[in-house]
Motif scaffolding. Structure first.
Motif, PDB file in Angstrom:
ATOM      1  N   VAL A  38      -3.813   2.895  -0.266  1.00  6.16           N
ATOM      2  CA  VAL A  38      -4.318   1.676  -0.904  1.00  6.16           C
ATOM      3  C   VAL A  38      -3.235   1.104  -1.802  1.00  6.16           C
ATOM      4  O   VAL A  38      -2.306   1.813  -2.201  1.00  6.16           O
ATOM      5  N   GLN A  56       0.838  -1.192   0.000  1.00  7.78           N
ATOM      6  CA  GLN A  56       0.000   0.000   0.000  1.00  7.78           C
ATOM      7  C   GLN A  56       0.877   1.248   0.000  1.00  7.78           C
ATOM      8  O   GLN A  56       1.970   1.257   0.559  1.00  7.78           O
ATOM      9  N   ALA A  89     -11.564  -4.768  -4.918  1.00 14.17           N
ATOM     10  CA  ALA A  89     -11.965  -3.666  -4.035  1.00 14.17           C
ATOM     11  C   ALA A  89     -11.822  -4.059  -2.575  1.00 14.17           C
ATOM     12  O   ALA A  89     -11.402  -3.249  -1.736  1.00 14.17           O
ATOM     13  N   LEU A  93      -6.304  10.091  -5.275  1.00 15.14           N
ATOM     14  CA  LEU A  93      -7.260   9.406  -6.130  1.00 15.14           C
ATOM     15  C   LEU A  93      -7.566  10.195  -7.396  1.00 15.14           C
ATOM     16  O   LEU A  93      -7.797   9.606  -8.459  1.00 15.14           O
ATOM     17  N   LEU A  99     -13.723   3.688  -0.369  1.00 13.15           N
ATOM     18  CA  LEU A  99     -12.359   3.518   0.091  1.00 13.15           C
ATOM     19  C   LEU A  99     -12.150   4.240   1.415  1.00 13.15           C
ATOM     20  O   LEU A  99     -12.754   5.306   1.649  1.00 13.15           O
ATOM     21  N   LEU A 126      -6.225  -1.138  -7.415  1.00 12.44           N
ATOM     22  CA  LEU A 126      -7.139  -0.015  -7.616  1.00 12.44           C
ATOM     23  C   LEU A 126      -7.203   0.375  -9.089  1.00 12.44           C
ATOM     24  O   LEU A 126      -8.282   0.672  -9.625  1.00 12.44           O
ATOM     25  N   CYS A 186      -8.295  -3.763  -1.608  1.00 14.11           N
ATOM     26  CA  CYS A 186      -7.935  -2.364  -1.347  1.00 14.11           C
ATOM     27  C   CYS A 186      -8.482  -1.861  -0.012  1.00 14.11           C
ATOM     28  O   CYS A 186      -8.241  -0.704   0.349  1.00 14.11           O
TER      29      CYS A 186
END
Length: 424
Positions: A312, A272, A387, A277, A409, A317, A390
């Protein structure tokens, strides 16, 4: 289950005690009254003979003789034919007592009585052992019920724990044998399910490992060929640029194969990093913009709210975003919108198009397709699993009139990112 078994056991015991104890209590009450009456009858008969003898010898009866009757009665009265009545003991009581009457030879009347309070106290003394016995039986039944409930419920509690471990992917569970037939039947089914799931998962992991190995070899060969082409003097600069872009996509494909293989083998993807984003979404949109432009489709990126940073794994992702954008391109219509939204407690990445929403939650299950050409029922299921890798969750937006998927998220932290304007 344990509480219900204890309640049922104690309830049954109390019912039995009630069915036996209540009639027994009434029987004891009647027996006590009969005994009190018999005692008064015997005492009255004895006093009658005593009074007759004393009157024959002395001619009169005084109160001292009446006191003898107080050994069995609360009140003794002697009413002669003429003269004042004699009385010793308590006052007259009309509250359910017992009275015995005798007529003497000279015509006088002898009465012996016991008050209702005395009879009631005697009845309570007779019933008290029965009540204490009932309470003792209720206590013993509660203890036995608790012991039996624990013994009967323990196998099912162990089976529930083993079922949870099986649900978490532990297929090597050791299910013991039970003496309770119902628990043994469940245990036998659980053993069979664990063996079948273990065999199924083993086959799937072997297939994933074989498939990834077979894919990695041609991908590596293709990458080397493209690199070699970029070094040729005859390769034009524009073609070399496109070849380098293709090499980058091959690298992403190789990384995706490795991550899917790790996921298939049950290993957690822990690489991670803190990412923005919005920047990640713009990079994914740039990869798809040319293909969408060739199909006369538009892709719009938006940001709502102040925060957009999350911690993440980047690879999974990116794969989720690619699946959602490709799904909107293949099965949707109109403009594709990708929005990064600060929802307060979490971040949301929404991918939607202008198509009419006719999907349900079952679309995330393997083998469930949208019913259109090219739909195999795998992509959204894989995206949902990625997902979860993540640390988020993929779902349909039930409030949107069009098809829109939302990726939830976790925030990087509770702090706020610097303000950012909403862009398109």
């Amino acid at each position: 289950m344990r509480e219900r078994l204890v309640i049922a056991f104690v309830g049954l015991t109390m019912a039995v005690i009630g069915l036996y104890g209540v009639p027994r209590a009434y029987f004891l009450a009647d027996l006590v009254r009969d005994q009190e009456r018999a005692k008064l009858d015997g005492t009255a008969t004895a006093l009658q003979e005593l009074f007759d003898e004393h009157r024959s010898a002395h001619g009169t009866v005084d109160e001292d003789l009446l006191v003898v009757g107080l050994a069995a009665a609360d009140r003794v009265e002697l009413t002669p034919i003429d003269g004042e009545p004699l009385m010793v003991g308590a006052e007259r009581d009309g509250s359910g007592g017992i009275t015995v009457r005798r007529s003497l030879e000279d015509g006088s009347v002898l009465r012996l009585s016991v008050s209702g309070d005395t009879v009631g106290a005697t009845v309570r003394d007779a019933i008290m052992p029965l009540v204490l016995l009932g309470l003792a039986l209720a206590l013993v039944s509660a203890i036995l019920g608790l012991v039996l409930a624990r013994r009967l419920s323990r196998p099912f509690q162990e089976l529930a724990l083993l079922s949870r471990e099986l649900g978490h992917g532990r297929f090597d569970i050791d299910v013991p044998a039970y003496s309770v037939p119902e628990a043994e039947a469940i245990g036998s089914s659980l053993r069979g399910a664990a063996e079948q799931l273990d065999d199924l998962v083993r086959r799937e992991r072997e297939f994933a490992a074989n498939a990834s190995h077979q894919l990695r070899t041609p991908v590596t060969a293709l990458r080397l060929s493209l690199e070699d082409l970029t070094l040729w003097p005859e390769t034009a600069p524009t073609v070399a640029t496109e070849l380098e872009r293709g090499i980058g996509e091959l690298d992403r494909l190789s990384t995706a194969i490795d991550e899917l293989l790790a996921l298939a083998r049950g290993r957690r993807i822990d690489a991670q990093e803190e990412v923005d984003l919005v920047a990640l979404v713009r990079a994914s949109s740039a990869r798809w913009s040319r293909r969408l432009a060739a199909e006369s489709r538009d892709l719009v990126v938006r940001q709502s709210g102040r925060r957009s940073r999350a911690r993440v794994p980047v690879g999974p992702l990116e794969q989720v975003l690619d699946v959602l954008i490709d799904n909107a391109r293949t099965h949707g219509r109109g403009t594709i919108t990708v929005e990064v939204r600060d929802a307060g407690t979490h971040l949301e990445v929404g991918v939607g198009d202008e198509g009419i929403d006719h999907l349900g939650p079952e679309v995330f299950h393997r083998g469930v397709s949208t019913g259109t050409d090219g739909s195999e029922g795998i992509g959204l299921a894989v995206a949902s699993e990625l997902a979860e890798v993540c640390g988020g969750h993929l779902s349909l937006d039930a409030t949107s009139p069009t098809t829109r998927f939302v990726l939830w998220l976790p925030l990087r932290d509770r702090g706020a990112d610097p303000p950012a304007p909403t862009t398109e």
